[in-house]
Design a protein around this motif. Structure first.
Motif, PDB file in Angstrom:
ATOM      1  N   THR A  25       1.116  -1.209   0.170  1.00  0.00           N
ATOM      2  CA  THR A  25      -0.351   0.176   0.052  1.00  0.00           C
ATOM      3  C   THR A  25       0.748   1.262  -0.312  1.00  0.00           C
ATOM      4  O   THR A  25       1.542   1.365   0.343  1.00  0.00           O
ATOM      5  CB  THR A  25      -0.703   0.064   1.289  1.00  0.00           C
ATOM      6  OG1 THR A  25      -1.924  -1.273   1.652  1.00  0.00           O
ATOM      7  CG2 THR A  25      -1.829   0.729   1.262  1.00  0.00           C
ATOM      8  N   ASP A  49      -1.661   5.088  -7.740  1.00  0.00           N
ATOM      9  CA  ASP A  49      -0.939   4.651  -6.743  1.00  0.00           C
ATOM     10  C   ASP A  49      -1.852   3.446  -5.600  1.00  0.00           C
ATOM     11  O   ASP A  49      -3.096   3.278  -5.935  1.00  0.00           O
ATOM     12  CB  ASP A  49      -1.487   5.917  -5.298  1.00  0.00           C
ATOM     13  CG  ASP A  49      -0.287   6.572  -5.506  1.00  0.00           C
ATOM     14  OD1 ASP A  49       0.659   6.591  -5.917  1.00  0.00           O
ATOM     15  OD2 ASP A  49      -0.816   7.789  -5.896  1.00  0.00           O
ATOM     16  N   ILE A  51      -4.324   1.774  -3.486  1.00  0.00           N
ATOM     17  CA  ILE A  51      -4.635   2.618  -1.727  1.00  0.00           C
ATOM     18  C   ILE A  51      -5.111   1.171  -0.422  1.00  0.00           C
ATOM     19  O   ILE A  51      -4.817   1.759   0.489  1.00  0.00           O
ATOM     20  CB  ILE A  51      -5.773   2.941  -1.747  1.00  0.00           C
ATOM     21  CG1 ILE A  51      -6.927   2.748  -2.401  1.00  0.00           C
ATOM     22  CG2 ILE A  51      -5.685   4.463  -2.757  1.00  0.00           C
ATOM     23  CD1 ILE A  51      -8.172   3.510  -2.547  1.00  0.00           C
ATOM     24  N   ARG A  65      -5.776   3.584  -7.615  1.00  0.00           N
ATOM     25  CA  ARG A  65      -6.439   4.758  -7.226  1.00  0.00           C
ATOM     26  C   ARG A  65      -6.231   6.060  -8.285  1.00  0.00           C
ATOM     27  O   ARG A  65      -4.136   6.105  -8.148  1.00  0.00           O
ATOM     28  CB  ARG A  65      -6.761   5.874  -6.336  1.00  0.00           C
ATOM     29  CG  ARG A  65      -7.064   7.001  -6.212  1.00  0.00           C
ATOM     30  CD  ARG A  65      -7.219   7.582  -5.236  1.00  0.00           C
ATOM     31  NE  ARG A  65      -8.182   9.039  -4.802  1.00  0.00           N
ATOM     32  CZ  ARG A  65      -9.251   9.403  -5.200  1.00  0.00           C
ATOM     33  NH1 ARG A  65     -10.631   7.872  -4.809  1.00  0.00           N
ATOM     34  NH2 ARG A  65     -10.246  10.190  -5.029  1.00  0.00           N
ATOM     35  N   GLU A  74     -11.153   4.815  -9.127  1.00  0.00           N
ATOM     36  CA  GLU A  74     -10.428   3.179  -9.258  1.00  0.00           C
ATOM     37  C   GLU A  74     -10.561   2.585  -9.407  1.00  0.00           C
ATOM     38  O   GLU A  74     -12.161   2.679 -10.158  1.00  0.00           O
ATOM     39  CB  GLU A  74     -10.673   3.506  -7.725  1.00  0.00           C
ATOM     40  CG  GLU A  74     -10.363   4.958  -6.385  1.00  0.00           C
ATOM     41  CD  GLU A  74     -10.336   4.588  -5.385  1.00  0.00           C
ATOM     42  OE1 GLU A  74     -11.679   3.357  -4.704  1.00  0.00           O
ATOM     43  OE2 GLU A  74     -10.775   5.593  -4.140  1.00  0.00           O
ATOM     44  N   LEU A 100      -5.481   3.504   2.395  1.00  0.00           N
ATOM     45  CA  LEU A 100      -5.137   4.975   2.221  1.00  0.00           C
ATOM     46  C   LEU A 100      -6.852   5.234   1.586  1.00  0.00           C
ATOM     47  O   LEU A 100      -6.728   6.894   0.579  1.00  0.00           O
ATOM     48  CB  LEU A 100      -4.343   5.217   1.848  1.00  0.00           C
ATOM     49  CG  LEU A 100      -2.923   4.813   1.717  1.00  0.00           C
ATOM     50  CD1 LEU A 100      -1.836   4.123   0.887  1.00  0.00           C
ATOM     51  CD2 LEU A 100      -2.556   4.846   2.948  1.00  0.00           C
ATOM     52  N   TYR A 101      -7.626   5.090   2.524  1.00  0.00           N
ATOM     53  CA  TYR A 101      -9.163   5.942   1.465  1.00  0.00           C
ATOM     54  C   TYR A 101      -8.943   7.409   1.825  1.00  0.00           C
ATOM     55  O   TYR A 101      -9.370   7.721   1.111  1.00  0.00           O
ATOM     56  CB  TYR A 101     -10.350   5.205   2.268  1.00  0.00           C
ATOM     57  CG  TYR A 101     -10.350   3.625   2.162  1.00  0.00           C
ATOM     58  CD1 TYR A 101      -9.854   3.613   1.234  1.00  0.00           C
ATOM     59  CD2 TYR A 101     -10.943   3.149   3.780  1.00  0.00           C
ATOM     60  CE1 TYR A 101     -10.005   1.750   1.087  1.00  0.00           C
ATOM     61  CE2 TYR A 101     -11.019   1.645   3.731  1.00  0.00           C
ATOM     62  CZ  TYR A 101     -10.968   1.093   2.022  1.00  0.00           C
ATOM     63  OH  TYR A 101     -10.883   0.033   1.854  1.00  0.00           O
TER      64      TYR A 101
END
Length: 125
Positions: A25, A49, A51, A65, A74, A100-101
């Motif tokens: 992540t 990235d 997430i 994302r 996403e 990583l929301y």
């Protein structure tokens, strides 16, 4: 209990190990996947990235994302998806969370993930 062991054994036998590089992540990756349009196939890249990484075994997935024309996009990929041609790690991210929301609510420079600086001892591992 034996049923769970049997299910796990069958899943391990059916699982084809992906040849992806290890990523976690926060890393920025490029996922190259095959798209079938009628009788033609082509490959398309999805750069973004990671997430989250979720699940285990055959059900393991990862979510990537990216920002495309100011809109967050996403996409969820399965590790066992045969349409994934390649995964390439661009940079390692320095994060302290597994999900990583919080990036969904950030815009611009605040949405960046710091790059993990590789030292000589960690690059040997």
């Amino acid at each position: 209990m034996k049923e769970l062991e049997a299910i796990q054994f069958v899943q391990e036998q059916m699982l084809t190990a992906p040849e992806f590089p290890s990523f976690k992540t926060g890393d920025t990756i490029i996922v190259t996947y095959k798209i079938v349009e009628g009788d033609k196939t082509r490959e398309q890249d999805f750069r973004g990235d990671v997430i989250q990484i979720k699940g285990h075994g055959r059900t393991r997935t990862f979510t990537v994302r990216k920002i495309s024309h100011g809109v967050g996009v996403e996409r969820i990929f399965s590790y066992t998806n045969p349409n994934i041609a390649a995964v390439q790690v661009i940079k390692r991210g320095k994060v302290r969370r597994a999900r990583l929301y919080y990036l969904r609510g950030l815009v611009g420079k605040k949405a960046r993930i710091k790059e993990l600086k590789m030292t000589a001892s960690s690059s040997n591992n």
